[in-house]
Design a protein around this motif. Structure first.
Motif, PDB file in Angstrom:
ATOM      1  N   ARG A 213       0.840  -1.208   0.000  1.00  0.00           N
ATOM      2  CA  ARG A 213       0.000   0.000   0.000  1.00  0.00           C
ATOM      3  C   ARG A 213       0.872   1.253   0.000  1.00  0.00           C
TER       4      ARG A 213
ATOM      5  N   HIS B 290       2.449   1.750  -3.302  1.00  0.00           N
ATOM      6  CA  HIS B 290       1.481   2.297  -4.257  1.00  0.00           C
ATOM      7  C   HIS B 290       1.355   3.810  -4.085  1.00  0.00           C
ATOM      8  N   GLN B 291       1.291   4.260  -2.832  1.00  0.00           N
ATOM      9  CA  GLN B 291       1.142   5.690  -2.566  1.00  0.00           C
ATOM     10  C   GLN B 291       2.388   6.477  -2.968  1.00  0.00           C
TER      11      GLN B 291
END
Length: 332
Positions: A40, A43-44
């Motif tokens: 996550r 991804h950010q």
């Protein structure tokens, strides 16, 4: 009546198979959840595919549900086996793994069901605190030999450090004191335990090959400690930076323990002990890279994420293959 006989006869066999299910296998949930959080963050920060973190997170939730049901069946069928496992001076510490899993799952559950995420966190936080009290009481009440001191002893400490991690996702006011409590207790006990473990590793016989991956647990107080500290106080200071630097120093030393492992020891579910420290190291490196804005740190963070992903993927394939082949007893 005749058709019912095979089902009755099969029940003891299933129960016997689950009797070999170690509670430490919940470490797989910890590793998968940590890896999902790391992807996550990737991804950010770097535009990594969001579906990767989502898929790993879904697998972590399913794995927890399956293991909870399976271990519940084991406990119902043979409570004495579970009690003996808990009484073991090394293996008993691994009963913290399902509690840590409950503390980490809110990362994955909060968006879908805030109520379920809060319930998991409360059960994990209360259970982890009671478990830590029980383990510390055992340490102070029972004489242990140096050879019994093992990396698994750090699990209760890491469990307390995990209490603050998902607290912001719960969107509850008034949790700061609880977060400080978990952080303080975890860091307080981490220092003497690490000293004891280093003394044992230096002066006693080496750990058996199958337990070598558990040495990566030594990373956990620093990797998880950084995330817990910065989550609790909201900033990165010199102490937080020091935790990251110690983690980066230890990581190559401990990763070397895994290089020759497949050649000298067949796969064991105990290897999952290495999964969460690696995933937590990736999370810490990614979070720190976002703060320092350094291309070198970006590269290090992505490298650790790649290593953690590869190692956990190998563990998952080996575990599933062993279970499908009915080799749970050998893997344990």
């Amino acid at each position: 009546m005749e058709a019912a006989r095979p089902a009755v006869a099969a029940a003891p066999a299933a129960s016997t198979t689950l009797s070999y299910l170690p509670v430490g296998l919940f470490g797989a949930v910890m590793g998968l959840t940590g890896l999902a959080v790391a992807w996550r963050l990737a991804h950010q920060a770097y535009g990594a595919p969001a579906v990767v973190g989502q898929a790993i997170g879904a697998l972590a939730i399913v794995t927890f549900a399956v293991l909870a049901i399976a271990y519940g069946i084991k406990a119902a069928a043979g409570w004495s086996t579970v009690r003996a496992e808990f009484s073991h001076p090394v293996g008993g510490n691994l009963f913290g793994t399902p509690l840590i899993s409950l503390l980490l799952l809110p990362f994955l559950l909060a968006d879908a069901s805030l109520g379920l995420a809060r319930l998991a966190w409360v059960l994990g936080a209360v259970g982890m605190t009671v478990f830590a009290w029980a383990i510390v009481t055992r340490w102070l009440s029972v004489r242990h030999t140096p050879a019994q001191v093992a990396p698994a002893w750090i699990v209760p400490v890491v469990g307390m450090l995990d209490i603050p991690l998902a607290a912001p996702a719960l969107r509850w006011d008034g949790l700061h004191g609880v977060m400080v409590f978990g952080l303080a207790v975890g860091l307080f006990f981490a220092l003497p335990l690490l000293a004891m473990l280093l003394s044992r590793l230096i002066t006693e016989d080496p750990l058996p090959p199958a337990l070598q991956p558990s040495l990566l647990i030594l990373l956990a107080p620093f990797a998880v400690g950084y995330s817990a500290y910065t989550t609790t106080f909201g900033h990165v200071d010199a102490f937080a930076q020091g935790l990251v630097m110690i983690m980066l120093f230890l990581l190559p030393v401990l990763l070397a323990r895994l290089v020759h492992l497949p050649a000298c020891s067949p796969f064991r579910v105990a290897w999952w002990a290495a999964s969460f420290p690696l995933a937590a190291s990736a999370v810490t490196a990614l979070r720190y890279a976002a703060v320092v804005d350094s291309p070198v740190m970006d590269g290090i963070a992505l490298l650790i994420l790649g290593i953690a992903t590869l190692v956990i993927a190998v563990f998952a394939v080996q575990t599933l293959a062993g279970i499908v082949r009915g080799r749970l007893r050998e893997l344990s």
